[in-house]
Design an enzyme around this catalytic site. Sequence first.
Site, mmCIF file in Angstrom:
data_model
loop_
_atom_site.group_PDB
_atom_site.id
_atom_site.type_symbol
_atom_site.label_atom_id
_atom_site.label_comp_id
_atom_site.label_asym_id
_atom_site.label_seq_id
_atom_site.Cartn_x
_atom_site.Cartn_y
_atom_site.Cartn_z
ATOM 1 N N GLU A 1 -4.800 43.319 -66.340
ATOM 2 C CA GLU A 1 -5.425 42.627 -65.210
ATOM 3 C C GLU A 1 -4.167 41.633 -64.828
ATOM 4 O OE1 GLU A 1 -9.406 41.965 -65.087
ATOM 5 O OE2 GLU A 1 -9.280 40.091 -63.900
ATOM 6 N N ARG B 1 -18.819 27.070 -66.942
ATOM 7 C CA ARG B 1 -19.407 28.346 -66.840
ATOM 8 C C ARG B 1 -19.501 29.040 -68.337
ATOM 9 N NH1 ARG B 1 -16.440 30.045 -61.645
ATOM 10 N NH2 ARG B 1 -15.194 31.443 -62.456
ATOM 11 N N TYR C 1 -17.610 32.176 -55.239
ATOM 12 C CA TYR C 1 -17.764 33.109 -55.954
ATOM 13 C C TYR C 1 -19.239 33.369 -56.427
ATOM 14 C CZ TYR C 1 -17.694 35.709 -60.277
ATOM 15 O OH TYR C 1 -18.069 36.829 -61.400
ATOM 16 N N ARG D 1 -5.889 39.841 -68.956
ATOM 17 C CA ARG D 1 -6.926 40.346 -69.901
ATOM 18 C C ARG D 1 -6.783 41.972 -69.960
ATOM 19 N NH1 ARG D 1 -12.814 39.226 -66.917
ATOM 20 N NH2 ARG D 1 -12.106 39.864 -65.123
ATOM 21 N N ARG E 1 -20.933 27.327 -78.728
ATOM 22 C CA ARG E 1 -21.845 27.547 -79.353
ATOM 23 C C ARG E 1 -21.798 27.258 -80.858
ATOM 24 N NH1 ARG E 1 -22.808 32.907 -76.835
ATOM 25 N NH2 ARG E 1 -23.647 32.636 -74.912
HETATM 26 P P1 FAD Z 1 -18.506 42.981 -51.656
HETATM 27 O O1 FAD Z 1 -18.574 43.630 -52.924
HETATM 28 O O2 FAD Z 1 -17.007 42.322 -51.419
HETATM 29 O O3 FAD Z 1 -18.439 43.792 -50.237
HETATM 30 C C1 FAD Z 1 -18.210 43.407 -49.041
HETATM 31 C C2 FAD Z 1 -17.932 44.678 -48.349
HETATM 32 O O4 FAD Z 1 -17.678 44.438 -47.033
HETATM 33 C C3 FAD Z 1 -16.546 45.382 -48.847
HETATM 34 O O5 FAD Z 1 -16.978 46.861 -49.261
HETATM 35 C C4 FAD Z 1 -15.729 45.401 -47.802
HETATM 36 O O6 FAD Z 1 -14.785 46.883 -47.684
HETATM 37 C C5 FAD Z 1 -16.501 45.347 -46.625
HETATM 38 N N1 FAD Z 1 -15.852 44.682 -45.352
HETATM 39 C C6 FAD Z 1 -15.217 43.590 -45.282
HETATM 40 N N2 FAD Z 1 -14.746 43.137 -44.347
HETATM 41 C C7 FAD Z 1 -15.026 44.407 -43.303
HETATM 42 C C8 FAD Z 1 -15.099 44.544 -42.037
HETATM 43 N N3 FAD Z 1 -14.084 43.729 -41.047
HETATM 44 N N4 FAD Z 1 -15.012 45.783 -41.596
HETATM 45 C C9 FAD Z 1 -16.020 46.624 -42.313
HETATM 46 N N5 FAD Z 1 -16.167 46.326 -43.749
HETATM 47 C C10 FAD Z 1 -15.908 45.328 -44.265
HETATM 48 N N6 FAD Z 1 -20.828 39.765 -60.843
HETATM 49 C C11 FAD Z 1 -21.449 39.653 -61.956
HETATM 50 O O7 FAD Z 1 -22.665 39.633 -61.671
HETATM 51 N N7 FAD Z 1 -21.054 40.165 -63.231
HETATM 52 C C12 FAD Z 1 -19.622 40.502 -63.307
HETATM 53 O O8 FAD Z 1 -19.383 40.745 -64.550
HETATM 54 C C13 FAD Z 1 -18.930 40.130 -62.377
HETATM 55 N N8 FAD Z 1 -17.623 40.440 -62.505
HETATM 56 C C14 FAD Z 1 -16.652 40.421 -61.291
HETATM 57 C C15 FAD Z 1 -15.468 40.501 -61.815
HETATM 58 C C16 FAD Z 1 -14.433 40.165 -60.531
HETATM 59 C C17 FAD Z 1 -13.070 40.538 -60.779
HETATM 60 C C18 FAD Z 1 -14.895 39.708 -59.330
HETATM 61 C C19 FAD Z 1 -13.928 39.508 -58.241
HETATM 62 C C20 FAD Z 1 -16.290 39.579 -58.972
HETATM 63 C C21 FAD Z 1 -17.169 39.722 -60.039
HETATM 64 N N9 FAD Z 1 -18.470 39.599 -59.937
HETATM 65 C C22 FAD Z 1 -19.429 39.827 -60.983
HETATM 66 C C23 FAD Z 1 -19.069 39.260 -58.534
HETATM 67 C C24 FAD Z 1 -19.257 40.674 -57.615
HETATM 68 O O9 FAD Z 1 -18.277 41.585 -57.576
HETATM 69 C C25 FAD Z 1 -20.195 39.882 -56.456
HETATM 70 O O10 FAD Z 1 -21.490 39.352 -56.604
HETATM 71 C C26 FAD Z 1 -20.591 41.196 -55.354
HETATM 72 O O11 FAD Z 1 -19.304 42.249 -55.298
HETATM 73 C C27 FAD Z 1 -20.575 40.430 -54.343
HETATM 74 O O12 FAD Z 1 -21.200 41.636 -53.185
HETATM 75 P P2 FAD Z 1 -20.749 41.519 -51.502
HETATM 76 O O13 FAD Z 1 -21.589 42.332 -50.904
HETATM 77 O O14 FAD Z 1 -21.124 39.985 -51.029
HETATM 78 O O15 FAD Z 1 -19.334 41.479 -51.291
HETATM 79 N N1 UDP Z 2 -10.975 30.964 -69.124
HETATM 80 C C1 UDP Z 2 -9.711 30.567 -69.985
HETATM 81 N N2 UDP Z 2 -9.684 31.679 -71.011
HETATM 82 C C2 UDP Z 2 -10.374 32.513 -71.251
HETATM 83 C C3 UDP Z 2 -11.594 32.758 -70.278
HETATM 84 C C4 UDP Z 2 -11.888 31.805 -69.406
HETATM 85 O O1 UDP Z 2 -9.190 29.839 -69.749
HETATM 86 O O2 UDP Z 2 -10.055 33.395 -72.244
HETATM 87 C C5 UDP Z 2 -11.108 30.076 -67.997
HETATM 88 C C6 UDP Z 2 -10.450 30.580 -66.656
HETATM 89 O O3 UDP Z 2 -9.905 29.435 -65.964
HETATM 90 C C7 UDP Z 2 -11.759 31.262 -65.996
HETATM 91 C C8 UDP Z 2 -12.963 30.000 -66.379
HETATM 92 O O4 UDP Z 2 -12.646 29.740 -67.686
HETATM 93 O O5 UDP Z 2 -11.716 31.061 -64.585
HETATM 94 C C9 UDP Z 2 -14.369 30.873 -66.448
HETATM 95 O O6 UDP Z 2 -14.357 31.844 -67.175
HETATM 96 P P1 UDP Z 2 -15.166 33.102 -66.828
HETATM 97 O O7 UDP Z 2 -15.016 34.155 -67.943
HETATM 98 O O8 UDP Z 2 -16.335 32.944 -66.150
HETATM 99 O O9 UDP Z 2 -14.116 33.693 -65.925
HETATM 100 P P2 UDP Z 2 -14.147 34.450 -64.428
HETATM 101 O O10 UDP Z 2 -15.405 34.958 -64.013
HETATM 102 O O11 UDP Z 2 -13.452 33.265 -63.512
HETATM 103 O O12 UDP Z 2 -12.816 35.800 -64.547
#
Ligand code: FAD
Ligand code: UDP
Length: 373
Positions: A298, A171, A346, A277, A175
């Site tokens: 985090e 992922r 994911y 982080r 560069r």
């Molecule tokens: P969710 O957002 O999880 O929504 C599911 C909903 O269902 C929740 O509100 C929950 O409360 C509800 N629910 C679940 N079970 C029940 C139940 N039984 N009854 C009632 N309600 C329920 N994507 C990016 O493009 N860029 C990013 O920088 C990025 N950063 C991220 C960082 C983190 C730490 C994480 C974990 C994800 C990140 N993502 C990012 C991904 C992004 O969060 C997801 O693409 C998005 O949240 C997916 O939406 P969803 O609706 O599928 O799920």
């Molecule tokens: N990663 C790492 N060091 C960093 C950033 C990322 O080892 O400083 C690794 C880590 O295992 C992570 C993966 O590279 O899960 C992919 O990075 P990304 O930024 O996509 O992480 P995520 O979205 O999973 O937080």
Amino acid sequence: MHVLLVGAGLSGAVIGRCLAEQGHKITIVDGRPHIGGNCHTQRDDKTGVMVHVYGPHIFHTDDEEVWNYVTSFARFQPYKHRVMTTSQEAVYSLPINLHTINQFYGKTLRPDEARAFLETQADTSITDPQSFEEQALRFVGPAFYEAFFKGYTEKQWGCSPTDLPAAILKRLPVRFNYDDNYFFHRFQGMPEQGYTPMIEAILDHPGITVHLDTMFDPAAISDYDHVFYSGPLDGYFDYRLGRLGYRTLDFERFTDQGDYQGCAVMNYGDRDTPYTRITEHKHFSPWESHEGTVCYREYSRECGPADIPYYPIRLVKEKALLADYVALAEATPRITFVGRLGTYRYLDMDVTIREALDTARMFLTHATEGSAM
Ligand code: FAD
Ligand code: UDP
């Protein structure tokens, strides 16, 4: 038709909107007190800073239809995501770029020289990298692996990088120029007022009713013609085959004045630092000005039954269990499992929206033809 959507995150909102626009009646339930799922944003009362409540979210995509979709519901500001990492008592730029290489090795290499130099550091005896560790050793060599990836990945995933697939590291690009944008997609930005108002706008249709603080009640299924479920797949089946493994995150929130770290995300590559982080949320809205600042340290750990599932683990054991749950899901009529939890993957936001649009369109085609989905 009367359709129930479980979850008011991006999956539920986009599917709901698509079906409502074609005249279907949509009911959405969400167990949380807010819409937006994990993309939820909220202004901090004291500082006014827009906080990404469930961790940093940056919108980036190559999918022009998805970009046009989100920008039709919210005004986006240009935003370039830069990530720094603190390791071995120095600060470097990620993803690895020419600046990182020159700084780390104390050199002044040009692009082609850096490419050739990094190849001398790499373990070229690895011809077909399978694990995360092999991928790192093959392409960036042991020094970068130790400094940036080994410790961070052990903290993030709670296991050795030898047990993780190479795909996780793929992922991140390497560069040989000074481009330090964390993403390489054509479209990138941040909704000016945060993600929650954008999702609110998607849900703003007379055919859609949203009930917050409301968990899905399986007994209610018979009241609907179809259900889209964006909650955990194993949870729907009462975990009867076992639990699909997840990592959860703990956010340790703290506030300060001014600028705490000078960037949105500072990673910590050393194993000794317990967190992965620190996110400083004000840097996600560089067009705003606030005196105070809100930061999240985090920490990643194994997800227990009462925790929020964040990252699906998807190793061999989990994939086998997933296959069994998928078989159960396919045998369950009138319900479609969607989104990051419903499909145990994911998914970035753009992919979530793309899949939601495609799923809703397929459903509409089947509904018109009168066939089951
Ligand atoms: P969710 O957002 O999880 O929504 C599911 C909903 O269902 C929740 O509100 C929950 O409360 C509800 N629910 C679940 N079970 C029940 C139940 N039984 N009854 C009632 N309600 C329920 N994507 C990016 O493009 N860029 C990013 O920088 C990025 N950063 C991220 C960082 C983190 C730490 C994480 C974990 C994800 C990140 N993502 C990012 C991904 C992004 O969060 C997801 O693409 C998005 O949240 C997916 O939406 P969803 O609706 O599928 O799920
Ligand atoms: N990663 C790492 N060091 C960093 C950033 C990322 O080892 O400083 C690794 C880590 O295992 C992570 C993966 O590279 O899960 C992919 O990075 P990304 O930024 O996509 O992480 P995520 O979205 O999973 O937080």
